[in-house]
Design a protein around this motif. Structure first.
Motif, mmCIF file in Angstrom:
data_model
loop_
_atom_site.group_PDB
_atom_site.id
_atom_site.type_symbol
_atom_site.label_atom_id
_atom_site.label_comp_id
_atom_site.label_asym_id
_atom_site.label_seq_id
_atom_site.Cartn_x
_atom_site.Cartn_y
_atom_site.Cartn_z
ATOM 1 N N LEU A 49 0.684 -1.301 -0.098
ATOM 2 C CA LEU A 49 -0.010 0.066 0.104
ATOM 3 C C LEU A 49 0.815 1.249 -0.036
ATOM 4 O O LEU A 49 0.524 2.331 -0.735
ATOM 5 N N ALA A 50 2.109 1.363 1.011
ATOM 6 C CA ALA A 50 2.778 2.358 0.723
ATOM 7 C C ALA A 50 3.363 2.519 -0.546
ATOM 8 O O ALA A 50 3.658 3.609 -1.038
ATOM 9 N N GLN A 51 3.896 1.605 -1.297
ATOM 10 C CA GLN A 51 4.412 1.551 -2.328
ATOM 11 C C GLN A 51 3.412 2.278 -3.622
ATOM 12 O O GLN A 51 3.767 2.889 -4.520
ATOM 13 N N ALA A 52 2.189 1.858 -3.316
ATOM 14 C CA ALA A 52 1.197 2.234 -4.240
ATOM 15 C C ALA A 52 0.835 3.645 -4.150
ATOM 16 O O ALA A 52 0.743 4.481 -5.246
ATOM 17 N N GLN A 53 0.779 4.176 -3.035
ATOM 18 C CA GLN A 53 0.641 5.546 -2.672
ATOM 19 C C GLN A 53 1.642 6.434 -3.005
ATOM 20 O O GLN A 53 1.481 7.398 -3.692
ATOM 21 N N SER A 54 2.884 6.174 -2.636
ATOM 22 C CA SER A 54 4.088 6.919 -2.972
ATOM 23 C C SER A 54 4.421 6.941 -4.373
ATOM 24 O O SER A 54 4.764 7.929 -5.018
ATOM 25 N N GLY A 55 4.048 5.816 -5.152
ATOM 26 C CA GLY A 55 4.126 5.780 -6.750
ATOM 27 C C GLY A 55 3.186 6.597 -7.202
ATOM 28 O O GLY A 55 3.528 7.403 -8.183
ATOM 29 N N TYR A 56 1.709 6.601 -6.875
ATOM 30 C CA TYR A 56 1.117 7.535 -7.355
ATOM 31 C C TYR A 56 1.304 9.010 -7.216
ATOM 32 O O TYR A 56 1.051 10.008 -8.115
ATOM 33 N N ASP A 57 1.632 9.244 -5.798
ATOM 34 C CA ASP A 57 1.970 10.697 -5.452
ATOM 35 C C ASP A 57 3.020 11.125 -6.291
ATOM 36 O O ASP A 57 3.211 12.422 -6.850
ATOM 37 N N CYS A 58 4.165 10.448 -6.377
ATOM 38 C CA CYS A 58 5.289 10.518 -7.297
ATOM 39 C C CYS A 58 5.038 10.918 -8.912
ATOM 40 O O CYS A 58 5.287 11.850 -9.491
ATOM 41 N N TRP A 59 3.992 10.088 -9.392
ATOM 42 C CA TRP A 59 3.512 10.116 -10.543
ATOM 43 C C TRP A 59 2.774 11.430 -10.853
ATOM 44 O O TRP A 59 3.193 12.200 -11.818
ATOM 45 N N LEU A 60 1.993 11.804 -9.775
ATOM 46 C CA LEU A 60 1.086 13.098 -9.777
ATOM 47 C C LEU A 60 2.001 14.457 -10.036
ATOM 48 O O LEU A 60 1.888 15.308 -10.825
ATOM 49 N N GLU A 61 3.119 14.175 -9.276
ATOM 50 C CA GLU A 61 4.084 15.371 -9.165
ATOM 51 C C GLU A 61 4.865 15.408 -10.513
ATOM 52 O O GLU A 61 5.066 16.490 -11.243
ATOM 53 N N GLN A 62 5.351 14.135 -10.888
ATOM 54 C CA GLN A 62 6.053 14.178 -12.281
ATOM 55 C C GLN A 62 5.166 14.578 -13.404
ATOM 56 O O GLN A 62 5.639 15.182 -14.263
ATOM 57 N N VAL A 63 3.824 14.289 -13.343
ATOM 58 C CA VAL A 63 3.134 14.612 -14.768
ATOM 59 C C VAL A 63 2.701 16.166 -14.506
ATOM 60 O O VAL A 63 2.697 16.647 -15.602
ATOM 61 N N GLU A 64 2.667 16.683 -13.359
ATOM 62 C CA GLU A 64 2.610 18.046 -13.442
ATOM 63 C C GLU A 64 3.630 18.758 -14.069
ATOM 64 O O GLU A 64 3.611 19.841 -14.831
ATOM 65 N N GLU A 65 5.264 18.322 -13.562
ATOM 66 C CA GLU A 65 6.159 18.685 -14.324
ATOM 67 C C GLU A 65 6.237 18.706 -15.777
ATOM 68 O O GLU A 65 6.614 19.600 -16.530
ATOM 69 N N GLY A 66 6.067 17.604 -16.241
ATOM 70 C CA GLY A 66 5.853 17.217 -17.495
ATOM 71 C C GLY A 66 6.848 16.985 -18.484
ATOM 72 O O GLY A 66 6.715 16.751 -19.663
ATOM 73 N N TYR A 67 8.131 16.834 -17.935
ATOM 74 C CA TYR A 67 9.388 16.865 -18.942
ATOM 75 C C TYR A 67 10.023 15.458 -18.494
ATOM 76 O O TYR A 67 11.152 15.159 -19.149
ATOM 77 N N GLN A 68 10.028 14.719 -17.416
ATOM 78 C CA GLN A 68 10.792 13.668 -16.948
ATOM 79 C C GLN A 68 9.966 12.266 -17.376
ATOM 80 O O GLN A 68 9.682 11.694 -16.273
#
Length: 255
Positions: free
Chosen positions: A90-109
Motif C-alpha cells: 500500500l505504501a508503494q502504491a501510494q508513494s508511486g501515485y503521488d510521485c507520478w502526480l508530481e512528475q506529470v505536473e512537471e511534464g518533462y521527465q
C-alpha cells in the motif's frame, strides 16, 4: 517507537516519502522536496497520511481519468484492509501515485513519470490480485514452459485476467527446485522502433515487478526488451496487432 502491526503502514510510508524527498532534493525542486518531507514526517509521527487528491496538481486533461481511477483504487485498498494486511504494498502504491502526480505536473521527465506509474500499478495489482494458493507439484525434471501476457494498445499496465497467466508461471516456478525466469517484452509495429523498444521494456518491467512482489528473487529473473523486432505475427510497419503486444515468460531449470 512504532512496533504494532497497525503502524507498519506509517513506517513504510515514512520511508517511501523520505526517498521521494531525497530525489527532489537532488533535482533542486524545493516545493516538492518540502511536500514529501512533510508527508514523511507526518507518517513517522503516526498521523494518517493519505494520497494526494487528483486535483491537487495541475495535470493535463488526458491524465485526469487515470489520476482519479488510481486514487480511488488506493482508497479501496485502504477500505479492503491493505493498511494492515499488505502495508508495504500500500505504501508503494501510494508513494508511486503521488510521485507520478508530481512528475506529470512537471511534464518533462518521461522516464520518471513511467517509473512512478508502473510502481503504483504493480503494487495495486498485487493488492487486488493476491497470489492463488497452488498445490506444489512433485519435484521432477520438466522442460521449459512458456507463458504469454498480452497488453492493450500502447499500454504497459497488466490487465486483471493476465494475473491468471502470471500465477500459472509462479506455480511452475515454485514446483522446480532450482528455477529461473526469462521475461521478454515485445511491441507491435505501430509507432517508431525506438519508442516500441521503450514500451516493450516497460511491459517487461511491469511483469518483473509482479513476479518480484510474488516472491521471485531478482537474481532469478532475466529481463529483456525486443520492441517490434520479433513479432509473433508478421505484419507490415505501422500495424496494430494484439498478438504482438506481449511479454513472454519462460520458466526453466537453472543451468
Amino acid at each position: 517507537m512504532m512496533t504494532s502491526e497497525a503502524t507498519a503502514l506509517n513506517q513504510a510510508l515514512a520511508g517511501e516519502y523520505a526517498h521521494l524527498a531525497s530525489e527532489e532534493d537532488i533535482q533542486k525542486d524545493i516545493d516538492s522536496l518540502r511536500h514529501f518531507q512533510d508527508k514523511a514526517q507526518a507518517a513517522a509521527d503516526g498521523f494518517v497520511v493519505k494520497p494526494d487528491l487528483p486535483n491537487s496538481r495541475s495535470i493535463p486533461g488526458t491524465e485526469t481519468a487515470y489520476a482519479e481511477r488510481t486514487y480511488q483504487r488506493i482508497l479501496a485498498a485502504y477500505d479492503g484492509g491493505a493498511a494492515t494486511e499488505t502495508p508495504r504494498l500500500l505504501a508503494q502504491a501510494q508513494s508511486g501515485y503521488d510521485c507520478w502526480l508530481e512528475q506529470v505536473e512537471e511534464g518533462y521527465q518521461l522516464l520518471h513519470i513511467w517509473r512512478c506509474r508502473d510502481k503504483a500499478n504493480a503494487a495495486l495489482n498485487a493488492i487486488e490480485n493476491p497470489p492463488v494458493a497452488v498445490a506444489p507439484k512433485p519435484e521432477a525434471a520438466v522442460p521449459a514452459r512458456t507463458y504469454t501476457v498480452y497488453f492493450e494498445f500502447d499500454e504497459s499496465e497488466i490487465e486483471s485476467e493476465a494475473f491468471n497467466v502470471i500465477d500459472e508461471a509462479m506455480a511452475d516456478f515454485r514446483a522446480r527446485p532450482n528455477a529461473e525466469i526469462d521475461v521478454t517484452g515485445h511491441a507491435d509495429t505501430s509507432g517508431p522502433a525506438d519508442y516500441n523498444v521503450a514500451l516493450s521494456n516497460r511491459r517487461a518491467d511491469a511483469v518483473t515487478d509482479v513476479l518480484e512482489l510474488r516472491g521471485v528473487a531478482a537474481d532469478r529473473i532475466e529481463a529483456a526488451a525486443l520492441g517490434e523486432s520479433l513479432p509473433a505475427v508478421q505484419t507490415g510497419d505501422g500495424v496494430r496487432e494484439p498478438l504482438n503486444r506481449r511479454v513472454v515468460i519462460i520458466v526453466q531449470d537453472r543451468q
